[in-house]
Structures are given as C-alpha cells and as structure tokens.
Design an enzyme around this catalytic site. Structure first.
Site, PDB file in Angstrom:
ATOM      1  N   SER A  24      12.125  79.428  47.116  1.00  0.00           N
ATOM      2  CA  SER A  24      11.036  78.539  47.530  1.00  0.00           C
ATOM      3  C   SER A  24      11.434  77.097  47.278  1.00  0.00           C
ATOM      4  O   SER A  24      12.402  76.814  46.574  1.00  0.00           O
ATOM      5  CB  SER A  24       9.761  78.857  46.741  1.00  0.00           C
ATOM      6  OG  SER A  24       9.819  78.302  45.433  1.00  0.00           O
ATOM      7  N   ASP A  25      10.673  76.165  47.840  1.00  0.00           N
ATOM      8  CA  ASP A  25      10.819  74.776  47.432  1.00  0.00           C
ATOM      9  C   ASP A  25       9.953  74.557  46.187  1.00  0.00           C
ATOM     10  O   ASP A  25       9.190  75.428  45.767  1.00  0.00           O
ATOM     11  CB  ASP A  25      10.434  73.827  48.567  1.00  0.00           C
ATOM     12  CG  ASP A  25      11.201  72.507  48.515  1.00  0.00           C
ATOM     13  OD1 ASP A  25      11.607  72.093  47.407  1.00  0.00           O
ATOM     14  OD2 ASP A  25      11.382  71.878  49.565  1.00  0.00           O
ATOM     15  N   TRP A  26      10.079  73.371  45.621  1.00  0.00           N
ATOM     16  CA  TRP A  26       9.444  73.053  44.335  1.00  0.00           C
ATOM     17  C   TRP A  26       7.924  73.283  44.395  1.00  0.00           C
ATOM     18  O   TRP A  26       7.222  72.612  45.139  1.00  0.00           O
ATOM     19  CB  TRP A  26       9.757  71.609  43.968  1.00  0.00           C
ATOM     20  CG  TRP A  26       9.314  71.202  42.594  1.00  0.00           C
ATOM     21  CD1 TRP A  26       8.055  70.893  42.196  1.00  0.00           C
ATOM     22  CD2 TRP A  26      10.137  71.071  41.441  1.00  0.00           C
ATOM     23  NE1 TRP A  26       8.033  70.569  40.872  1.00  0.00           N
ATOM     24  CE2 TRP A  26       9.306  70.664  40.373  1.00  0.00           C
ATOM     25  CE3 TRP A  26      11.500  71.244  41.204  1.00  0.00           C
ATOM     26  CZ2 TRP A  26       9.794  70.427  39.093  1.00  0.00           C
ATOM     27  CZ3 TRP A  26      11.980  71.009  39.919  1.00  0.00           C
ATOM     28  CH2 TRP A  26      11.135  70.608  38.882  1.00  0.00           C
ATOM     29  N   ASP A  27       7.446  74.247  43.630  1.00  0.00           N
ATOM     30  CA  ASP A  27       6.003  74.489  43.486  1.00  0.00           C
ATOM     31  C   ASP A  27       5.353  74.982  44.770  1.00  0.00           C
ATOM     32  O   ASP A  27       4.117  75.059  44.849  1.00  0.00           O
ATOM     33  CB  ASP A  27       5.304  73.201  43.034  1.00  0.00           C
ATOM     34  CG  ASP A  27       4.356  73.419  41.864  1.00  0.00           C
ATOM     35  OD1 ASP A  27       4.514  74.423  41.156  1.00  0.00           O
ATOM     36  OD2 ASP A  27       3.464  72.579  41.662  1.00  0.00           O
ATOM     37  N   SER A  28       6.140  75.310  45.802  1.00  0.00           N
ATOM     38  CA  SER A  28       5.540  75.567  47.111  1.00  0.00           C
ATOM     39  C   SER A  28       4.779  76.885  47.177  1.00  0.00           C
ATOM     40  O   SER A  28       3.904  77.045  48.037  1.00  0.00           O
ATOM     41  CB  SER A  28       6.606  75.521  48.214  1.00  0.00           C
ATOM     42  OG  SER A  28       7.507  76.602  48.101  1.00  0.00           O
TER      43      SER A  28
END
Length: 742
Positions: free
Chosen positions: A269-273
């Site tokens: 995933s991307d950051w916190d996504s």
C-alpha cells in the site's frame, strides 16, 4: 548494540524459493504471518524497547525510513537472531532520484530521452542507498502525467505511455541490477497503480475517473512493461479509480495485475492508504478497511496498523481465508530470499563504492546536461563566449542555492555536495569576465521587491544577464499542487524590470513542472529549462551556457500557453470538429453583436491559441537539423512482417550535436477512436557539423495494437500514417497499410 558480521557479500542463492518459502510458512503462527505484512516507520537512529520487542515477536516485516547503518544492522540482528524464525527485514526508503548524489528530478531525467541516463542514475542511487542497509526503494513512478498543476508530475516520466514505459523499465534495471541478490542491488517498486496521475484538477490524493478503454491504452502500459521487466514490487495508488480506491480495488489488483498479467511480486500500500479507505467513504472502519485491502490482495501495509490490529479477528470470523494470507506472505518471503537477506542480512559499507564519489558526480553532471531543454534562443544569444563579453550579471533566487537545485522528495541529499550555478560560472570564466551577482529576491515566492533595483543596476552595466528563476523544490512534489503555474512571487516583475535595461537576458528556469511561460518569452532572449537539476546542476548548466556542452534535451510533457488549456497533450483525439489554423477563431476577431452561429467553430478556446506553448518532444540545439528522404520498406505489411522506416538526418549547422529523432504513427480508423499521433520509437544520433546519417526504425503489428471496444488487445487492419522528426509536430510523413490476417 551487539556486533554483527557482514564480511560475506551477497551471492546467488540456489535454493528453490517455492520450497523453502512453503517450509517456512508451515512453521509460522498467524501472528507471525500478519507481522510480515506490516511495514512500520523507523525511529531515526534509535531502537525503542517496544520496537525491538515487536521485531523479536515477529510482528514487523519491514521498516521504512531508517538510514543509520549501525541501527539497520542491529534491527536485522534482532530479527534474524532473536526472533523465533529468524526472518530478516525489508528496509525501505524513497531514493527516487538519488541517495546522496542527487540526479535531476525524474521528469528532468525523462527530458534526456535516454534509457542509459535513467538506468545509470538508478544504479548509483541503489549503490549509495545500499551502504546504509536500504534494500527496497519506491520508484519508478510511472503514472502518466498530463496535468502540470499536479505536484507529483515532478516524480513522473511524463505524458507518453511509450516513453514512460521505456524509461521506467530502464530505471527498474538500474535499481535491481542483473540479480536482486547482487551487492548493490535493491528492489524496485512500480507506483502508483493505477491512474493516479489523472487526479481531478491536479489535486493530490483526489478522485480519478478514467474510462476502462483509456485506462488500458494510456495509463496501464507502463505498469505492464515494468511487470514484464521483472520489477520486484508494485504500490497501490492513494486515489480512488472510478469510485473504488486503489488499496481496496480487487479488479485492479487481482483481476488485472495478478490474473491478466500473471504478476507474482509483492504489492504494498501507499502510506496510510488502507486506513484512508474509510476516509474515502469506502469502508465503515479500520477493520473493514483491512478486510477490503486484504481481499484486494495488498500484501503489505505501509505505516498504518489496520492489518496488525484486525487481521487475526477477520480470520477467526471466517471473513478471510488463511490460504489467502499464506499467498500474500509467500510473496513477501520470496522477495527476502531473492534479495539474499536470509543468507546475509547485514551491510558493510566498505564493500560498496564511496558515496558522492567522482564517478557518481560525473554521471549526475552528464544527466543534468542531457536533461536541460533549450526552449528559446533568439539571435543565437547562447552559447556565451568569454572572448566576446567583459561582464556578466548573474541574478536570481536560484543562482546560488545548492539546496533548492536538488529538487523535490530528497531526504538524504545534502546541500554541501551541490555545486551551484554561480560557483560554476565563476570557476568557468575565471579572471576573463567580471561576474556581478545579485540575488534580487529572497526566494521564488516572495512579494518583497526591495532588492530588485540593485539587480537591475547590475544588469544595466553588464554585457549579458543570466537569470535563475523558477520554483523552489517544496513547490512541487507530493501534496504540492498549484492552480496557477506562472512563475510564483515577483519573479515576473523582476524579468520585466530587467528587460527594460536592454541587456540580453538568458533565463535559466529550475522547476518541478512545466510552467506557463508566455509572459517570460516576450521579455528574454534565451530560455534554458533545467528542471531541478540535482547536485551537479551548476557545472552542467555552466557547460551549456558557454558551449562546452550542447543542449539535446527534449520535452517529455507538453507546455501549455495558459493553465486553462489543461489537460493538454500531444496524443489527443481528433474529435468531430478538429481545430486548425483555418477554423480557429479568437474572440477578438468576432464582430460586436455577431449573430449566434456554430459555423466554422471547432474544438478550441476563444481566448488562446489551440496549440501549446511548446509541444511534446520539443527541444532546440546550438545547431539545426533537417529530416529528408523518408522511405518505407513496403507500402503494406501483414501481421507477420516488419516495416523498416528510414530517413536522412543532417546537421545543417556548424556545431557537432546530438539530435533525438522521433517516430510517430496514427491509426486513421479504429473500432475506438485513436490519438492523432502516438510515439512509437526514438533514437539519439550524434552528428558532426554538416554530417548526414541514415536513421532507421522498425515497426511490426505488435506496435500497432490497442485495446478495442471489447477491451481486447488487437491490431486492426487499415491505413496508418507515420511521421519522423524532432518533436511531435514532425511533418515528414508517409502512409502504409496493415493487411488483414487471412
């Protein structure tokens, strides 16, 4: 902190990864499996007790943003020696255009149109990042980017699927080398999957709506190319795609990436996504967010803890099959084996080249030279000659700023390694030319004009003024989108005042995106677009200004005249009423109280010309080139034949130069409408003054394929046009036919 041994360099591992991974999986508890799926942020050179305990308990599979090699080695020691199963860690870091030696921003590197430059830059970034234990980076960013308001266009490789695919695969090769387990190789990551570059209004993190046909024909090809090139990992986009956020988009991640493309690498995933799935309004809470992301096949969660907090209960409730978890964890473990981390997780910087060494700096300089694009050169103001000038004014907020020239998303590059333009110019001219320097503005955004009069006075008494303007690094990149892409602050006012002196002005523009330059063009003699050129921007630009090097960069993205034209790109559709010089009408040409009519109207704006300020592929040289004698090996080809295209390229100037010859095609009739032009090949050619060379390209039916109205990849028989030239406005044209496959 315990000592570790790293005397053993990475060697090829002969193990059968499927077998060893399955054996390891069989020993793992559910908690340990979920731990492998969790990536956490580092603690900036320290290891808090709870952090160490989580690693010992097998609850962390990857650490991001830890760059102290002693700390990284200790984290690996804890993971491999003190955890139950001894599984090493993935250590991630963004080194998208360099670690300590900083190359031009990716969009700048794309302007080189050179896979070799891209590959070399990534290779050096990998070597330097490896010295601190990094084994995974989050590049290339291969989002097709057609909106310069979007801050992350700086990280992209431009607007064109073919160029982006070619350069993106070169970057993958540079990061990963020949084998992932070789010393100095790190895992690469294709991001952001998919369509993120089409965020509405150029606003980061925003919604994306792309019809499936356009998605497949424009936005997905670079990702498919990266997958076929063996990129180790993929990253899901922040944005939603047609209403379904990427981190929970099973159709995108499973149906296309896994099933259709048969991609088996790690998906992060991307950051916190994943947590943000609820912010999107896609899930009710973090638990449902974890469920949707796992169901979509996101193997590892970056930063947020929804997997750690909720996966076990989701498994216990029967909402997630443990076999599905095993597949995800297997991909993570496989990458760790491929990187050679089970054999040796530790780092010895002594086994790798020194950071910021002479070779690395020379490569960064070469990249900066090839990335700069000469947009304007009235009266051959450039190149300068120390024999013809006695004084030179160097003016502007970016003339002597080693930090800002590094560009966006640089975490480890240091200003002390930068060589600025002022420094390089002074070194180049020595005592032969008097250099007058004025910063003029404190920064690119300021409205304070108190220093401008002094700068104007210096320009008035100098033979030539070189003006360094643009935007600071922080004004582009992630979350730094702009609705107005003129020069910010009072820079235009500075240009206007300098123009009044009558002194020839050379504008060197450093920016993370295409800027709207209509007002600049009117006031300056020459424009050298340098993007953010990196550590060696100063020496590279000085060499270009004084003719030690010749500009060869070409635009990887269209420059609009005004922000209202956006999105503006060369590969547009023809439409039912295409605009031309014959049909175009400016609003000032319409009589007062004109009768209401649509006759003669076409797809254009009334208040600006329909053409861009500078087209895709454009870039001037200190020489000039002619394209003649276009020949095709056949007027017709079938699905099993190759078409050879040749033309004569001549340097009709008096300077030895590189030219990037470009081949475009148009499929005139399709089951879905096709772009007016599509880049299919390009080639860098070096020509001495007056020299001619035959340039040759080859096309086959595969190069003519596109996704049709049924979403099937086909080459459709019919008539095609092709062009060869120096930019997307190439006029040397020929026709050919693709015959039906009998």
């Amino acid at each position: 902190m315990s000592a570790v041994s790293c005397a053993k360099s990475k060697q090829q591992h002969s193990a059968n990864y499927d077998l060893v991974v399955s054996q390891l999986l069989a020993q793992m508890t559910i908690s340990e499996k979920i731990g492998q799926m969790s990536q956490v942020n580092g603690a900036e050179g320290s290891i808090p007790d709870d952090f160490a305990a989580a690693i010992r308990d097998g609850k962390i599979g990857s650490v991001i943003n830890e760059v102290d090699v002693t700390t990284v080695n200790e984290l690996q020691r804890i993971a491999t020696k003190e955890s139950r199963l001894g599984i090493p860690l993935l250590i991630g870091r963004d080194v998208i255009h360099g670690f300590k030696t900083i190359f031009p921003i990716p969009l700048g590197q794309a302007a080189s149109w050179s896979p070799d430059v891209i590959e070399q830059g990534a290779r050096i970034a990998a070597l330097e990042a490896s010295t601190v234990g990094i084994n995974w980076t989050f590049a290339p960013m291969i989002d097709i980017s057609r909106d310069p308001r979007w801050g992350r266009i700086a990280e992209s490789l431009g607007e064109d699927p073919y160029l982006c695919s070619t350069l993106g695969t070169a970057m993958v090769k540079g990061f990963q080398g020949n084998k992932l387990n070789e010393l100095g190789s790190i895992a690469s990551c294709a991001k952001h999957f998919a369509g993120y570059g089409a965020s509405e209004s150029g606003r980061d993190y925003h919604t994306v709506n792309i019809p499936e046909n356009e998605l497949r024909n424009v936005y997905l090809p670079p990702f498919k190319a990266a997958a076929e090139a063996g990129v180790a990992t993929f990253m899901a986009a922040f944005s939603d795609l047609n209403g379904v956020p990427a981190s929970g988009n099973k159709w995108l991640m499973n149906d296309i990436l896994r099933d259709e493309w048969d991609y088996n690498g790690l998906l992060v995933s991307d950051w916190d996504s994943i947590k943000q799935l609820s912010t999107h309004g896609f899930t009710e809470d973090d638990k449902q967010a974890a469920l949707m992301a796992i169901d979509a096949g996101i193997d590892m969660e970056m930063a947020s803890p929804t997997y750690r907090d909720h996966s076990e209960s989701l498994i216990a409730e029967g909402k997630i099959d443990i076999a599905h978890i095993d597949q995800m964890v297997a991909r993570i473990l496989t990458l760790k084996y491929q990187l050679g981390l089970f054999e040796n997780p530790y780092t010895c910087a002594e086994q790798l080249p020194n950071i910021v060494n002479e070779q690395h700096l020379n490569s960064a300089k070469d990249a900066a030279i090839k990335s700069c694009v000469l947009l304007q050169n009235h009266n051959n103001t450039l190149p300068l000659s120390t024999a013809n000038i006695n004084s030179l004014a160097v003016i502007g907020p970016l003339a002597d700023d080693g930090y800002e020239q590094l560009g966006t998303w640089v975490f480890d590059g240091e200003e002390q390694h930068s060589q600025t333009c002022l420094q390089a110019i002074k070194k180049h001219v020595g005592d032969d030319v008097l250099v007058n320097y004025a910063k003029a503005l404190d920064n690119t955004r300021t409205d304070n004009i108190e220093q401008i009069n002094d700068a104007v006075a210096l320009a008035a008494k100098s033979d030539v003024a070189v003006l360094f303007v643009g935007e600071e690094a922080i004004l582009s990149g992630e979350a730094h989108c702009r609705s107005n892409i003129d020069l910010p602050g009072k820079q235009q006012y500075l240009i206007d005042e300098l123009a009044k002196t009558g002194t020839p002005i050379i504008a060197v523009i450093m920016a993370g995106r295409p800027l709207t330059l209509a007002k600049v063009i009117e006031k300056v003699d020459s424009i050298l677009y340098a993007w953010h050129p990196g550590s060696m921007g100063g020496p590279a630009i000085a060499d270009l200004l004084f003719g030690n090097a010749v500009p060869s960069g070409k635009l990887p993205v269209t420059f609009p005249r005004t922000v209202g034209q956006i999105p503006l790109y060369y590969a547009q559709k023809h439409g039912g009423r295409p605009v031309s010089d014959d049909s175009y009408v400016h609003m000032n040409d319409i009589p007062m109280r004109a009768p209401q009519t649509s006759l003669g109207m076409s797809a254009s704006h009334l208040d600006t010309h329909f053409t861009p300020q500078f087209p895709f592929g454009f870039g001037l040289s200190y020489s000039k080139f002619s394209y003649t004698d276009l020949e095709l090996s056949a007027a017709e080809i079938n699905f099993n034949q190759t078409l050879t295209i040749t033309c004569q390229l001549t340097n009709i100037g008096d300077v030895a130069s590189d030219e990037i010859a470009q081949l475009y095609i148009r499929d005139l009739v399709g089951s879905v409408t096709r772009p007016v032009k599509e880049l299919k090949r390009f080639k860098r050619v070096h020509l001495l003054a007056g020299e001619s060379k035959q340039v040759s390209f080859e096309l086959c039916a595969q190069d003519l394929t596109f996704y049709d109205r049924d979403m099937k990849l086909n080459a459709e028989p019919g008539k095609f046009q092709l062009w060869v030239g120096g930019d997307s406005n190439a006029s040397l044209c020929a026709d050919f036919h693709l015959l039906a496959n009998n």
